[in-house]
Design a protein around this motif. Sequence first.
Motif, PDB file in Angstrom:
ATOM      1  N   CYS A 218       0.355  19.204   9.014  1.00 26.39           N
ATOM      2  CA  CYS A 218       0.307  19.396  10.459  1.00 26.39           C
ATOM      3  C   CYS A 218       1.513  18.674  11.048  1.00 26.39           C
ATOM      4  O   CYS A 218       1.672  17.473  10.861  1.00 26.39           O
ATOM      5  N   THR A 219       2.372  19.419  11.729  1.00 29.62           N
ATOM      6  CA  THR A 219       3.560  18.831  12.348  1.00 29.62           C
ATOM      7  C   THR A 219       3.459  19.019  13.860  1.00 29.62           C
ATOM      8  O   THR A 219       3.427  20.139  14.350  1.00 29.62           O
ATOM      9  N   ASP A 220       3.397  17.898  14.569  1.00 35.06           N
ATOM     10  CA  ASP A 220       3.335  17.924  16.029  1.00 35.06           C
ATOM     11  C   ASP A 220       4.754  17.769  16.565  1.00 35.06           C
ATOM     12  O   ASP A 220       5.261  16.660  16.713  1.00 35.06           O
ATOM     13  N   LEU A 221       5.406  18.899  16.833  1.00 36.35           N
ATOM     14  CA  LEU A 221       6.816  18.895  17.214  1.00 36.35           C
ATOM     15  C   LEU A 221       7.100  18.260  18.567  1.00 36.35           C
ATOM     16  O   LEU A 221       8.205  17.789  18.813  1.00 36.35           O
ATOM     17  N   ASP A 222       6.082  18.247  19.457  1.00 30.80           N
ATOM     18  CA  ASP A 222       6.332  17.694  20.788  1.00 30.80           C
ATOM     19  C   ASP A 222       5.628  16.351  20.997  1.00 30.80           C
ATOM     20  O   ASP A 222       5.359  15.953  22.120  1.00 30.80           O
TER      21      ASP A 222
END
Length: 144
Positions: free
Chosen positions: A128-132
């Motif tokens: 899971c990558t939370d870009l913001d």
Amino acid sequence: MQDSLSTDAKTAAGAVSDAAALGQTPSMGIGIIDGQTSITNSQGPVLSALTGVAATDGTQNDTFTSLADEAGHYDLLVPAGVPGLDYSDFSVLAYDPVAGKVLATKGQSLTGLNPGGTLNGPTLSGVCTDLDASNPDSDDPDCD
């Protein structure tokens, strides 16, 4: 407060017992898919949300959902013995319940699922990558 929690627990246990008794016949009832998720989060474990887990059949788009616990364990409740449901063609997937993004998926035959029985589900691994995350928005933490 303690009395209220005790009452809630008894009510929940009664509901589960009642639900299990409804419709249970030798050929129809509820089965469990028991498995594990391993979803790493770019923001570390503190901001990791619970992972959604779903089983979807490939022909009728019937979907059964649950949440994995903090350790990644999941139990999916699936009706067993339903005529017309193709148990040989299911996908089990992990997803972000906030963003709806699929994080991992594996094919799984549920043909051995029996009422009251348990099948081993797949281990679902993903990232899971939370870009913001450095500029939080209303859906954080999520997997953008």
